[in-house]
Design an enzyme around this catalytic site. Structure first.
Site, PDB file in Angstrom:
ATOM      1  CD  GLU A  79      -2.908  -1.155   0.062  1.00 60.35           C
ATOM      2  OE1 GLU A  79      -3.027  -0.116  -0.618  1.00 60.35           O
ATOM      3  OE2 GLU A  79      -3.561  -2.194  -0.157  1.00 60.35           O
ATOM      4  NE  ARG A  89     -17.558  -3.093   0.757  1.00 56.78           N
ATOM      5  CZ  ARG A  89     -17.837  -4.402   0.916  1.00 56.78           C
ATOM      6  NH1 ARG A  89     -19.087  -4.833   0.790  1.00 56.78           N
ATOM      7  NH2 ARG A  89     -16.879  -5.247   1.196  1.00 56.78           N
ATOM      8  CB  CYS A 142      -6.858  -2.387   6.070  1.00 54.87           C
ATOM      9  SG  CYS A 142      -7.154  -4.156   6.294  1.00 54.87           S
ATOM     10  CG  HIS A 164      -4.695  -5.037   1.947  1.00 59.47           C
ATOM     11  ND1 HIS A 164      -4.835  -3.689   1.664  1.00 59.47           N
ATOM     12  CD2 HIS A 164      -5.628  -5.321   2.894  1.00 59.47           C
ATOM     13  CE1 HIS A 164      -5.817  -3.188   2.405  1.00 59.47           C
ATOM     14  NE2 HIS A 164      -6.311  -4.149   3.157  1.00 59.47           N
TER      15      HIS A 164
END
Length: 204
Positions: A79, A89, A142, A164
């Protein structure tokens, strides 16, 4: 000291590949003579940042690699940026679902990783491990942990960032390969050399 973090199981799963890989990688690094530890973080917005801060205070690391699960990819994703926003979400493990709130009130809009992600990418590809650079860690737990670690490490000289990992199990990634990837990434992060310039951008 190398600090690796991963998340507790989430969404009814029995395990979380991120903490499994982090623990195995820490064990492999220790077996190679390097100081390393793995810490499990709660997948809970209210408590994950403090758990991370306590791990930083306890272990005083020189490198921090936080990890989490991205079940929607088959690649290890390095990342690049953490955003100062939580826009969940789905609910976390405590049933909370914050929307459009900052990770740190008044903090910068974003932080960039200080890990040498291009060198890491090259190292993983050389080891035949599927990997790519991701431009954003999303807006869930995350990203919250990624932003928090960069906020806490700002100005300390300690390298930190987020990786990830894909799902494991039938049709998924091999857990041993994920641990190997974290070991290679950690070794690159320990090298104080500057990162390299390597094409790994995206159009979206």
């Amino acid at each position: 000291m190398i600090l690796l973090t991963g998340f507790e199981p989430f969404g009814g799963d029995a395990t979380n590949p991120s903490i499994v890989a982090a623990r195995q990688a820490a064990a492999e690094l220790r077996a190679a003579g390097l100081a390393a530890t793995a810490v499990e973080l709660p997948c809970v917005f209210a408590t994950a940042p403090e758990a991370l801060r306590q791990a930083l205070l306890t272990h005083r690391p020189e490198v921090v690699i936080c990890t989490g699960l991205n079940a929607g990819t088959a690649e290890i994703t390095l990342e690049r940026a953490a955003l100062n926003v939580i826009d969940a979400r789905i609910p976390d493990n405590a049933g909370e679902q914050p929307l459009d709130v900052p990770v740190v009130a008044g903090g910068p809009a974003a932080y960039f990783t200080t890990l040498p992600i291009k060198r890491m990418l090259a190292r993983l590809h050389a080891a035949d491990l599927p990997a790519r650079v991701s431009q954003s860690a999303g807006t869930f737990a995350c990203n919250q942990v990624f932003y928090t670690v960069m906020h806490e490490l700002e100005g300390t000289g300690v390298r930190g960032g987020f990786i990830h990992v894909p799902a494991t199990g039938p049709g998924g990634a091999d857990p041993g390969q994920l641990a190997r990837a974290l070991v290679l990434a950690a070794r690159e992060a320990l090298d104080p050399a500057a990162d390299v310039s390597l094409g790994a951008g995206s159009l979206a």
